[in-house]
Write an enzyme that holds these catalytic residues in place. Structure first.
Site, mmCIF file in Angstrom:
data_model
loop_
_atom_site.group_PDB
_atom_site.id
_atom_site.type_symbol
_atom_site.label_atom_id
_atom_site.label_comp_id
_atom_site.label_asym_id
_atom_site.label_seq_id
_atom_site.Cartn_x
_atom_site.Cartn_y
_atom_site.Cartn_z
ATOM 1 N N ILE A 139 -11.384 7.351 4.117
ATOM 2 C CA ILE A 139 -11.631 7.712 5.505
ATOM 3 C C ILE A 139 -12.990 8.384 5.644
ATOM 4 C CG2 ILE A 139 -10.849 9.101 7.456
ATOM 5 C CD1 ILE A 139 -8.028 8.843 6.415
ATOM 6 N N THR A 258 -8.045 14.247 10.177
ATOM 7 C CA THR A 258 -7.852 12.790 10.306
ATOM 8 C C THR A 258 -6.459 12.365 9.869
ATOM 9 O OG1 THR A 258 -8.726 12.339 8.087
ATOM 10 C CG2 THR A 258 -10.310 12.379 9.901
ATOM 11 N N CYS A 289 -2.779 6.695 12.101
ATOM 12 C CA CYS A 289 -3.251 5.374 12.481
ATOM 13 C C CYS A 289 -2.217 4.661 13.350
ATOM 14 C CB CYS A 289 -3.562 4.556 11.229
ATOM 15 S SG CYS A 289 -2.238 4.503 10.012
ATOM 16 N N THR A 290 -0.949 4.744 12.976
ATOM 17 C CA THR A 290 0.093 4.065 13.738
ATOM 18 C C THR A 290 0.267 4.693 15.120
ATOM 19 O OG1 THR A 290 1.243 3.513 11.677
ATOM 20 C CG2 THR A 290 2.502 3.332 13.710
ATOM 21 N N THR A 319 -1.381 2.220 0.601
ATOM 22 C CA THR A 319 -2.389 3.281 0.630
ATOM 23 C C THR A 319 -2.556 3.887 -0.764
ATOM 24 O OG1 THR A 319 -0.935 5.178 1.017
ATOM 25 C CG2 THR A 319 -1.519 3.830 2.930
ATOM 26 N N ASN A 320 -3.574 4.739 -0.888
ATOM 27 C CA ASN A 320 -3.837 5.399 -2.173
ATOM 28 C C ASN A 320 -2.734 6.364 -2.569
ATOM 29 O OD1 ASN A 320 -6.167 4.333 -3.264
ATOM 30 N ND2 ASN A 320 -7.527 5.669 -2.122
ATOM 31 N N THR A 347 8.201 6.958 8.598
ATOM 32 C CA THR A 347 7.039 7.071 9.476
ATOM 33 C C THR A 347 7.297 8.155 10.505
ATOM 34 O OG1 THR A 347 5.639 5.964 11.113
ATOM 35 C CG2 THR A 347 7.916 5.221 10.959
ATOM 36 N N GLY A 348 6.282 8.939 10.760
ATOM 37 C CA GLY A 348 6.412 9.989 11.763
ATOM 38 C C GLY A 348 5.865 9.557 13.104
ATOM 39 N N ARG A 370 5.770 -0.709 3.720
ATOM 40 C CA ARG A 370 4.447 -0.946 3.147
ATOM 41 C C ARG A 370 4.453 -2.304 2.457
ATOM 42 N NH1 ARG A 370 1.829 4.144 2.146
ATOM 43 N NH2 ARG A 370 2.426 5.509 3.863
#
Length: 481
Positions: A139, A258, A289-290, A319-320, A347-348, A370
């Site tokens: 990011i 972020t 992002c979502t 993701t990492n 997911t929140g 994912r």
């Protein structure tokens, strides 16, 4: 002359026009802080072919292709006006001029349309605002690219420093190399040099100090000439007010996270609730992002139809935070190999909707999986609406939202029948409505597929980097974005 010859001659003529637009766009950006757009897509620092493609893309959202021969007169007129900092959409100017019945010349129409950013109405240019990146992962590097790209005259946001933990040998060279080349987003557009003796990276003339620290308390930013700065924490290590307050050190005025904020940290989705930011608020979150993908279309649908309830199913790039190969992980399932599995996870986003869009009273549930792709996610919104509608009506409404509403910088619209995730890598929109995937049932349940450029949003964390903004927002003239 054959038809093929006619097509090639037309292409060469349009290339020549687009080529003539580049210095005009660049001069407006550098000298007057004016960003020129076509249907919300910036033309700053774009190539001849990119300018032509941006004009052609208009057919997907406006119904017909836009020619550079139509927009050039408006661009030329802008150079004659006393413009202040603004964002002006010449695509919208051309479209509105066609529909105008006053019989004005292009020059008269343009001057009237952008009057809010000219003469006595314009915002005077001011000194630049310092920006510090705390962390330089996926990011952070993409935010750096955006800040460097948009540096313009230097009177806006200026990346002055990045803060990272100390690395090994050739640390600075390796970090600069990661900025220079990205496996997903490609080469950095410009030049990068490294000054190891002074611990700086110079990117397109922007001198960026690299500060090594293991904790925010170790840094006094004024020692580096940094004042009144916005610090962007892209590590995700601290997400509540107590933790993020550690960044409020000498030289730092505001902190932007972020990742989703916790507790009373405001989660801001630009275009939806950015006007709720209090002038004295020093700590903000740009949500996930979502959340940025689903909240704008949710607001649009609720404003027009009323949303009674909804569910969001997110198909998310890995993701990492996940493991390349099976190994221990503190979270359930994420220890399993990311490139080899579909991984159900939490997911929140659904709960985050309440913070960003409190006026939406409908219950929203959510789930996430994912999948083995490195970027871009799909959010499938299944909504029960407050009134009956049709698929055509919904699509026409969302198309109009993407063109004319206050959400046009957040929502994009595509009718491409064969669109897939890789087509959206690099998109600057928070969400893209996929017309072909939208369904409306007789029960008034609308299922809208929203594609999101996860970004970079970004590596490690496929999310779109937040657009950092100074304390006051530049106004946009009437047809401006």
């Amino acid at each position: 002359m054959t038809v093929n010859d006619d097509s090639f001659t037309s292409w060469k003529n349009r290339e020549e026009i687009a080529e003539s637009m580049i210095p005009i766009i660049g001069k407006l950006h550098r000298e007057q802080d004016v960003t020129v757009l076509v249907h919300s897509r910036s033309l700053v620092n774009k190539s001849v072919v990119s300018i032509l493609k941006t004009h052609r893309f208009a057919r997907q959202i406006a119904g017909e292709e836009l020619s550079v021969t139509e927009t050039l007169p408006f661009l030329q007129t802008l150079t004659t006006l006393d413009l202040g900092p603004s964002q002006i959409d010449i695509g919208m100017l051309a479209a509105e001029y066609k529909a105008d019945s006053r019989g004005l010349t292009v020059e008269e129409f343009t001057a009237d349309a952008v009057a809010g950013a000219t003469g006595a109405n314009k915002i005077e240019r001011r000194d630049g605002r310092d920006v510090v990146l705390y962390g330089f992962g996926r990011i952070g590097r993409l935010v750096a690219r955006l800040l460097i790209e948009k540096a313009g005259s230097g009177n806006g946001l200026r990346l002055r420093a990045i803060v990272v933990r100390g690395g090994g040998e050739a640390d600075l060279v390796k970090r600069a190399s990661l900025l220079r080349r990205d496996s997903i987003h490609g080469q950095f557009q410009g030049t990068i040099t490294v000054d190891e003796a002074n611990s700086t990276i110079v990117a397109n003339g922007n001198t960026i100090k690299v500060i090594y620290a293991n904790d925010p308390s170790e840094v006094d930013y004024t020692a580096y000439g940094i004042e009144n700065a916005i610090l962007i924490d892209n590590t995700g290590k601290w997400r509540d007010r107590e933790g993020l307050s550690k960044h409020l050190r000498p030289g730092i005025d505001k902190v932007v996270l972020t990742a989703p904020g916790k507790g009373d940290v405001p989660n801001i989705v630009h275009g939806v609730n950015h006007d709720t930011i209090k002038p004295d608020e020093q700590i903000l979150s740009c949500a996930s992002c979502t959340t940025n993908a689903i909240v704008p279309p949710l607001k649009a649908m609720d404003d027009e139809y009323g949303v009674l309830r909804g569910h969001v199913e997110t198909v998310h790039s890995f993701t990492n935070d996940q493991n390349l190969l099976d190994n221990y992980h503190k979270a359930d399932r994420r220890g399993r190999s990311a490139p080899l599995n579909m991984v159900i996870t939490e997911t929140g986003a659904a709960s985050a909707v309440a913070k960003a869009l409190p006026e939406l009273k409908a219950p929203i549930t959510g789930s996430s999986i994912r999948v083995p792709v490195p970027d871009v996610s799909i959010a499938i919104l299944s909504l029960r609406l407050g009134r009956e509608t049709t698929r055509d009506e919904v699509l026409e409404y969302l198309r109009d939202v993407s063109l004319h509403s206050p959400l046009k910088r957040q929502i994009d619209f595509t009718t491409a029948p064969d669109a897939v995730s890789m087509d959206f890598v690099g998109s600057r929109h928070a969400s893209i409505v996929d017309a072909g995937a939208t369904k409306v049932a007789a029960t008034t349940r609308s299922c809208t597929c929203v594609r999101q450029r996860v970004r970079l949003l970004v590596p490690g964390h496929p999310r779109r980097p937040a657009r950092p903004r100074a304390s006051s927002t530049r106004p946009s003239p009437a047809p401006a974005v």
